[in-house]
Structures are given as C-alpha cells and as structure tokens.
Scaffold this motif. Structure first.
Motif, PDB file in Angstrom:
ATOM      1  N   LYS A  57       7.268 -37.065  23.680  1.00  0.00           N
ATOM      2  CA  LYS A  57       6.311 -38.047  24.183  1.00  0.00           C
ATOM      3  C   LYS A  57       6.456 -39.353  23.418  1.00  0.00           C
ATOM      4  O   LYS A  57       6.841 -39.353  22.247  1.00  0.00           O
ATOM      5  CB  LYS A  57       4.879 -37.529  24.024  1.00  0.00           C
TER       6      LYS A  57
ATOM      7  N   GLU B  73      -5.491 -42.109  24.380  1.00  0.00           N
ATOM      8  CA  GLU B  73      -4.643 -43.286  24.235  1.00  0.00           C
ATOM      9  C   GLU B  73      -5.384 -44.579  24.613  1.00  0.00           C
ATOM     10  O   GLU B  73      -6.389 -44.563  25.316  1.00  0.00           O
ATOM     11  CB  GLU B  73      -3.404 -43.153  25.120  1.00  0.00           C
TER      12      GLU B  73
ATOM     13  N   ALA C 273       6.807 -31.965  15.623  1.00  0.00           N
ATOM     14  CA  ALA C 273       6.143 -33.189  16.088  1.00  0.00           C
ATOM     15  C   ALA C 273       6.285 -34.339  15.105  1.00  0.00           C
ATOM     16  O   ALA C 273       5.883 -35.460  15.407  1.00  0.00           O
ATOM     17  CB  ALA C 273       4.667 -32.922  16.358  1.00  0.00           C
ATOM     18  N   ASN C 274       6.816 -34.044  13.902  1.00  0.00           N
ATOM     19  CA  ASN C 274       7.025 -35.078  12.890  1.00  0.00           C
ATOM     20  C   ASN C 274       5.743 -35.842  12.587  1.00  0.00           C
ATOM     21  O   ASN C 274       5.710 -37.071  12.534  1.00  0.00           O
ATOM     22  CB  ASN C 274       8.128 -36.048  13.334  1.00  0.00           C
ATOM     23  N   SER C 275       4.665 -35.076  12.404  1.00  0.00           N
ATOM     24  CA  SER C 275       3.379 -35.680  12.063  1.00  0.00           C
ATOM     25  C   SER C 275       2.743 -34.860  10.948  1.00  0.00           C
ATOM     26  O   SER C 275       3.377 -33.985  10.364  1.00  0.00           O
ATOM     27  CB  SER C 275       2.481 -35.751  13.297  1.00  0.00           C
TER      28      SER C 275
ATOM     29  N   GLU D 183       0.563 -43.334  17.122  1.00  0.00           N
ATOM     30  CA  GLU D 183       1.055 -43.509  15.759  1.00  0.00           C
ATOM     31  C   GLU D 183      -0.002 -44.203  14.917  1.00  0.00           C
ATOM     32  O   GLU D 183      -0.566 -45.230  15.301  1.00  0.00           O
ATOM     33  CB  GLU D 183       2.327 -44.347  15.775  1.00  0.00           C
TER      34      GLU D 183
ATOM     35  N   ARG E 244       5.336 -42.284  21.070  1.00  0.00           N
ATOM     36  CA  ARG E 244       4.452 -42.176  19.901  1.00  0.00           C
ATOM     37  C   ARG E 244       3.287 -43.158  20.056  1.00  0.00           C
ATOM     38  O   ARG E 244       3.056 -44.058  19.247  1.00  0.00           O
ATOM     39  CB  ARG E 244       5.250 -42.466  18.633  1.00  0.00           C
ATOM     40  N   SER E 245       2.506 -42.952  21.098  1.00  0.00           N
ATOM     41  CA  SER E 245       1.436 -43.877  21.471  1.00  0.00           C
ATOM     42  C   SER E 245       0.228 -43.795  20.552  1.00  0.00           C
ATOM     43  O   SER E 245      -0.655 -44.658  20.616  1.00  0.00           O
ATOM     44  CB  SER E 245       1.010 -43.613  22.914  1.00  0.00           C
TER      45      SER E 245
ATOM     46  N   SER F 109       2.181 -34.866  18.692  1.00  0.00           N
ATOM     47  CA  SER F 109       3.436 -35.285  19.312  1.00  0.00           C
ATOM     48  C   SER F 109       3.403 -36.756  19.696  1.00  0.00           C
ATOM     49  O   SER F 109       4.447 -37.405  19.788  1.00  0.00           O
ATOM     50  CB  SER F 109       3.718 -34.437  20.559  1.00  0.00           C
ATOM     51  N   ARG F 110       2.196 -37.279  19.920  1.00  0.00           N
ATOM     52  CA  ARG F 110       2.043 -38.709  20.230  1.00  0.00           C
ATOM     53  C   ARG F 110       1.896 -39.544  18.965  1.00  0.00           C
ATOM     54  O   ARG F 110       1.692 -40.758  19.049  1.00  0.00           O
ATOM     55  CB  ARG F 110       0.838 -38.909  21.151  1.00  0.00           C
ATOM     56  N   GLY F 111       1.966 -38.894  17.798  1.00  0.00           N
ATOM     57  CA  GLY F 111       1.962 -39.616  16.526  1.00  0.00           C
ATOM     58  C   GLY F 111       0.712 -39.483  15.692  1.00  0.00           C
ATOM     59  O   GLY F 111       0.673 -39.963  14.555  1.00  0.00           O
TER      60      GLY F 111
ATOM     61  N   LYS G  74      -2.261 -38.057  13.265  1.00  0.00           N
ATOM     62  CA  LYS G  74      -2.507 -37.079  12.208  1.00  0.00           C
ATOM     63  C   LYS G  74      -3.732 -36.272  12.627  1.00  0.00           C
ATOM     64  O   LYS G  74      -4.720 -36.850  13.090  1.00  0.00           O
ATOM     65  CB  LYS G  74      -2.742 -37.791  10.881  1.00  0.00           C
TER      66      LYS G  74
END
Length: 259
Positions: A7, A239, A64-66, A12, A9-10, A35-37, A39
């Motif tokens: 997705k 979002e 998800a790199n978060s 973040e 990264r809206s 997944s959208r950034g 935490k």
C-alpha cells in the motif's frame, strides 16, 4: 491473515491505537494501518492472546516496515484507557492521530437468559470503553484526528438471541454521529464501520442458524467476508483523503445490509 498487499505509505508518521487487535478484524486493521506507515498500539486482554500479539508485532516490524507495541489490559476496567494512552505516548511521542475502537464482546443469549451482569458486561466493553478511550485520547489527539468505531450489521438488523449485542452496537452508532457533530470543528472525523459476518473466532461463537441464512442473503458471493476486506475500509477512513466523510456508519457486508 491473508498475504499483505503493498500500500502507499499514506499514514507515514501517524500514530494509531487499535483496541482488541490480537486477532480477527482488529488484527487485520492494525496490520493494514501499519502497512500504510502508521505506528500502532495493539491492545489485548488475555494471556492466551499474548503470543498472537507478539507474532503480529513481529509481522508489522518485518513485513510492514513499521513499529508496534502491545498493551495487555482489561477494557472493562475504566483505568485501562489511561494505561493504553500512556504506553502509546511513551513509545511513539506526545501525539495520537487515529483511534480505532474495535474491542467488543458478542452476546448470544435469548431474552429470558440476559442477566443484569451479562448486560453490564456487554455494554461496558462495547459502549462505555469506546467513550473512555476517546476521553483519554482527546487531550493528545493531533487535529484533525480520525476516530473509527467498529460496529456491526446487528446494530440495524435483528437476529434471534443477539439483542444485547445489537443494542450495544446501535448505541455505538449513536455515539458515532454525536461525536462527529461535536468534534468536527477542527476537521476531526468520526465514523463507524459495520461488518457483516466475517471469518473470525468471534463468528465461531454465533449459532450457524444465524450465520448460514446471512451467507445466503449476501449478494456478493453468498459468503462471509474477510477481516482484510473490513480493514481496507478502516484504512481509507484513517487517511487524509477521507476528510469529507464523517458521522457515517458504513456497511461492510457484501450487500447483506443495504441501509
């Protein structure tokens, strides 16, 4: 959980709290927001949920790199909300952007079997806890914020034996509309998502006599939904592009509940 779809990264830099997120819809929502950034703070209630929460946090941090933390608490206890907010601020900083009130208990009792204690258990978790979570979050809410309540098609459709649960979700919808009116001055939005039957442990607690007719009456595929399908809607409402949607109770039921 289904395989994640990449997705934008809206979200973040945003911070989210998702209550009752160790499994089912809450778990899918937490992962989607991450997944959208975002935490994410994940709340869970029991020791048996600790393992699934740890696995979800690992998945968020690797896939998800978060970042995510878990907070064990009993939302029937009014003091739990401060614990959740304090842990979130300690982990992620002074501001919270998104609150998802997902934790709930389902009632499956006939009218004559509903005791005062059972009524209080359902309403304390499904109605009072979202209010207390909002009250605890508001002083730290970065405006415009996003408040999302997870309701149910049961809020507007009647099913035998689920009256207390349905009444609690109808009350949560009432809160949704009134909170939207009260908090909208600075652009904060408040919405609810009303899932139909969704593959989950909670659904396993519902009598097949209730679930099977719902599946047959669902225009999209004559099936139950997935937690990920609900999470996609919550992600949109979290979002910035959902800024003109507020006070709404959106049905996520494959067309089962067309209201």
């Amino acid at each position: 959980m289904a395989s994640p779809t990449p997705k934008p990264r809206s979200l973040e830099g945003k911070v989210a709290i998702v209550t009752g997120a160790s499994r089912g819809i809450g778990q899918a929502i937490a992962f989607d927001l991450a997944s959208r950034g975002a935490k994410v703070t994940i709340t869970y209630s029991s020791d048996r949920s600790a393992q699934s929460t740890s696995e979800l946090i690992f998945k968020i941090e690797t896939s998800a790199n978060s970042k995510a933390i878990g907070v064990q608490c009993n939302l029937q206890d009014p003091s739990a909300t401060k614990k959740i907010v304090d842990a979130t601020i300690e982990a992620f900083g002074p501001s919270i952007d998104i609150l998802v009130n997902n934790a709930a208990v389902i009632s499956d009792k006939k009218i004559e079997d509903v005791s005062p204690e059972h009524f209080d258990e359902v309403f304390h978790l499904n109605v009072r806890a979202p209010l207390l979570m909002l009250q605890a979050t508001l002083p730290h809410l970065r405006r415009p914020g996003r408040i999302i309540n997870i309701s149910s098609v049961g809020a507007r459709a009647g099913f035998p034996g689920t009256g207390t649960y349905s009444a609690s979700k109808a009350a949560l919808e009432g809160y949704t509309r009134n909170w939207a009116a009260e908090l909208g001055g600075d652009g904060t939005t408040v919405n609810a998502v009303n899932p139909g039957p969704v593959e989950s442990e909670m659904l396993d607690q519902v009598s097949p006599e209730i679930v099977e007719p719902q599946k047959k009456a669902t225009p999209v595929g004559q099936r139950v939904g997935t937690a990920e399908e609900v999470a996609e809607i919550v992600g949109f409402l979290a979002e910035g592009r959902s800024s003109w949607v507020s006070g709404q109770c959106l049905s996520a039921s494959g067309g089962y509940a067309m209201y």
